[in-house]
Design a protein around this motif. Structure first.
Motif, PDB file in Angstrom:
ATOM      1  N   VAL A  90      41.792 -74.607  23.776  1.00  0.00           N
ATOM      2  CA  VAL A  90      40.542 -75.155  23.257  1.00  0.00           C
ATOM      3  C   VAL A  90      40.935 -76.168  22.191  1.00  0.00           C
ATOM      4  CG1 VAL A  90      38.428 -74.633  21.993  1.00  0.00           C
ATOM      5  CG2 VAL A  90      39.181 -73.099  23.809  1.00  0.00           C
ATOM      6  N   GLN A  91      40.294 -77.328  22.236  1.00  0.00           N
ATOM      7  CA  GLN A  91      40.664 -78.426  21.351  1.00  0.00           C
ATOM      8  C   GLN A  91      40.130 -78.254  19.930  1.00  0.00           C
ATOM      9  OE1 GLN A  91      40.691 -82.468  23.259  1.00  0.00           O
ATOM     10  NE2 GLN A  91      39.188 -81.462  24.598  1.00  0.00           N
ATOM     11  N   VAL A  92      40.954 -78.635  18.959  1.00  0.00           N
ATOM     12  CA  VAL A  92      40.524 -78.732  17.563  1.00  0.00           C
ATOM     13  C   VAL A  92      40.040 -80.167  17.382  1.00  0.00           C
ATOM     14  CG1 VAL A  92      41.242 -78.651  15.137  1.00  0.00           C
ATOM     15  CG2 VAL A  92      42.182 -76.998  16.773  1.00  0.00           C
ATOM     16  N   VAL A  93      38.725 -80.349  17.240  1.00  0.00           N
ATOM     17  CA  VAL A  93      38.167 -81.700  17.130  1.00  0.00           C
ATOM     18  C   VAL A  93      37.811 -82.073  15.690  1.00  0.00           C
ATOM     19  CG1 VAL A  93      37.363 -81.767  19.523  1.00  0.00           C
ATOM     20  CG2 VAL A  93      35.831 -80.929  17.725  1.00  0.00           C
ATOM     21  N   GLU A  94      37.795 -81.100  14.802  1.00  0.00           N
ATOM     22  CA  GLU A  94      37.625 -81.360  13.368  1.00  0.00           C
ATOM     23  C   GLU A  94      38.536 -80.400  12.623  1.00  0.00           C
ATOM     24  OE1 GLU A  94      34.119 -81.886   9.978  1.00  0.00           O
ATOM     25  OE2 GLU A  94      33.619 -81.007  11.908  1.00  0.00           O
ATOM     26  N   GLY A  95      39.267 -80.927  11.653  1.00  0.00           N
ATOM     27  CA  GLY A  95      40.215 -80.102  10.902  1.00  0.00           C
ATOM     28  C   GLY A  95      41.658 -80.326  11.312  1.00  0.00           C
ATOM     29  N   ALA A  96      41.886 -81.159  12.330  1.00  0.00           N
ATOM     30  CA  ALA A  96      43.244 -81.385  12.828  1.00  0.00           C
ATOM     31  C   ALA A  96      44.145 -82.018  11.773  1.00  0.00           C
ATOM     32  CB  ALA A  96      43.214 -82.238  14.090  1.00  0.00           C
ATOM     33  N   SER A  97      43.616 -82.985  11.013  1.00  0.00           N
ATOM     34  CA  SER A  97      44.455 -83.647  10.004  1.00  0.00           C
ATOM     35  C   SER A  97      44.839 -82.673   8.893  1.00  0.00           C
ATOM     36  CB  SER A  97      43.764 -84.881   9.433  1.00  0.00           C
ATOM     37  OG  SER A  97      42.554 -84.523   8.792  1.00  0.00           O
ATOM     38  N   ALA A  98      43.922 -81.765   8.535  1.00  0.00           N
ATOM     39  CA  ALA A  98      44.241 -80.753   7.524  1.00  0.00           C
ATOM     40  C   ALA A  98      45.303 -79.788   8.055  1.00  0.00           C
ATOM     41  CB  ALA A  98      42.989 -79.993   7.120  1.00  0.00           C
ATOM     42  N   CYS A  99      45.197 -79.412   9.330  1.00  0.00           N
ATOM     43  CA  CYS A  99      46.215 -78.537   9.942  1.00  0.00           C
ATOM     44  C   CYS A  99      47.580 -79.222   9.932  1.00  0.00           C
ATOM     45  CB  CYS A  99      45.822 -78.178  11.375  1.00  0.00           C
ATOM     46  SG  CYS A  99      44.387 -77.096  11.500  1.00  0.00           S
ATOM     47  N   SER A 100      47.598 -80.524  10.249  1.00  0.00           N
ATOM     48  CA  SER A 100      48.855 -81.277  10.254  1.00  0.00           C
ATOM     49  C   SER A 100      49.466 -81.323   8.855  1.00  0.00           C
ATOM     50  CB  SER A 100      48.622 -82.708  10.765  1.00  0.00           C
ATOM     51  OG  SER A 100      48.288 -82.682  12.128  1.00  0.00           O
ATOM     52  N   TRP A 101      48.625 -81.551   7.856  1.00  0.00           N
ATOM     53  CA  TRP A 101      49.081 -81.569   6.463  1.00  0.00           C
ATOM     54  C   TRP A 101      49.710 -80.225   6.103  1.00  0.00           C
ATOM     55  CZ3 TRP A 101      47.689 -78.853   1.998  1.00  0.00           C
ATOM     56  CH2 TRP A 101      48.085 -79.415   0.781  1.00  0.00           C
ATOM     57  N   LEU A 102      49.033 -79.137   6.472  1.00  0.00           N
ATOM     58  CA  LEU A 102      49.521 -77.796   6.147  1.00  0.00           C
ATOM     59  C   LEU A 102      50.846 -77.483   6.848  1.00  0.00           C
ATOM     60  CD1 LEU A 102      46.204 -75.765   6.309  1.00  0.00           C
ATOM     61  CD2 LEU A 102      47.672 -76.004   4.282  1.00  0.00           C
ATOM     62  N   GLN A 103      50.934 -77.771   8.155  1.00  0.00           N
ATOM     63  CA  GLN A 103      52.145 -77.406   8.880  1.00  0.00           C
ATOM     64  C   GLN A 103      53.359 -78.181   8.364  1.00  0.00           C
ATOM     65  OE1 GLN A 103      54.050 -79.065  11.534  1.00  0.00           O
ATOM     66  NE2 GLN A 103      52.974 -81.008  11.221  1.00  0.00           N
ATOM     67  N   LYS A 104      53.154 -79.425   7.909  1.00  0.00           N
ATOM     68  CA  LYS A 104      54.268 -80.185   7.318  1.00  0.00           C
ATOM     69  C   LYS A 104      54.747 -79.503   6.037  1.00  0.00           C
ATOM     70  CE  LYS A 104      52.997 -84.718   9.061  1.00  0.00           C
ATOM     71  NZ  LYS A 104      52.260 -85.936   8.726  1.00  0.00           N
TER      72      LYS A 104
END
Length: 196
Positions: free
Chosen positions: A88-102
């Motif tokens: 299931v696609q993450v269509v909002e919050g993806a940039s925050a997830c990317s920030w966190l995983q980095k």
């Protein structure tokens, strides 16, 4: 003490978490009930058990610097043929997830690792099962929608039985006033800011 297999993820809160877990099981995925429904921030990673206090301190520091943010899931996607996954696609919050995983994997921390594939936040609903069942998952969840405010992420350990269990949860911000968290680990906070 030996090694442990750890993962860091954002849990999909109730009622969405259990519903997607049940759907994953209905497609014939044997791992469905051993993996809480989640968005991965750190894939399964071997670590020394003795390093757990440093790992938890690192994750706590990241969470304290973060802020709750809106998450929205909508529709399906797949990594096939590269990887046998329907999600299931993450269509909002993806940039925050990317920030966190980095931040979780940053070179100065205890969880440094390279990723096998470029980071793409998603919620797996079928993995490594028959193609026909993968197609069914893709079709049946194509109109799926869910939204919530993400207020935390968590550290999980995979047991010898293959089941992932939460070790600790890390709420965003200074903590204190955060509401109780549902069983899957999400939050219903209503402050839609991203991160500092």
């Amino acid at each position: 003490m030996g090694t442990v297999t750890l993962g860091v993820s954002i849990a999909v809160p109730e009622p969405y978490g259990s519903l997607l877990q049940e759907r994953r099981a209905s497609f014939g995925d044997p791992a469905a009930y051993g993996i809480p429904t989640h968005v991965t921030l750190l894939p399964p990673t071997e670590a020394e058990a003795a390093d757990l206090p440093a790992i938890e301190a690192h994750l706590s520091q990241i969470a304290t610097a973060g802020r709750p943010f809106p998450m929205r899931l909508s529709g399906t996607g797949t990594f096939r043929p590269l990887s046998p996954v329907v999600y299931v696609q993450v269509v909002e919050g993806a940039s925050a997830c990317s920030w966190l995983q980095k931040r979780v994997r940053e070179a100065s921390g205890p969880l440094v690792r390279e990723l096998q594939f470029p980071y793409h936040p998603h919620v797996t609903v079928a993995h490594g099962i028959e193609e026909e069942a993968m197609d069914r998952a893709y079709e049946e969840l194509s109109s799926y929608e869910a939204a919530w405010t993400c207020g935390s992420f968590a550290l999980y350990e995979q047991g010898a039985d293959g089941v992932w269990r939460k070790i600790n949860e890390f709420p965003f911000g200074a903590g204190g006033g955060a509401p109780a968290v549902p069983a899957q680990g999400g939050s219903s906070m209503d402050q839609p800011s991203l991160h500092p």
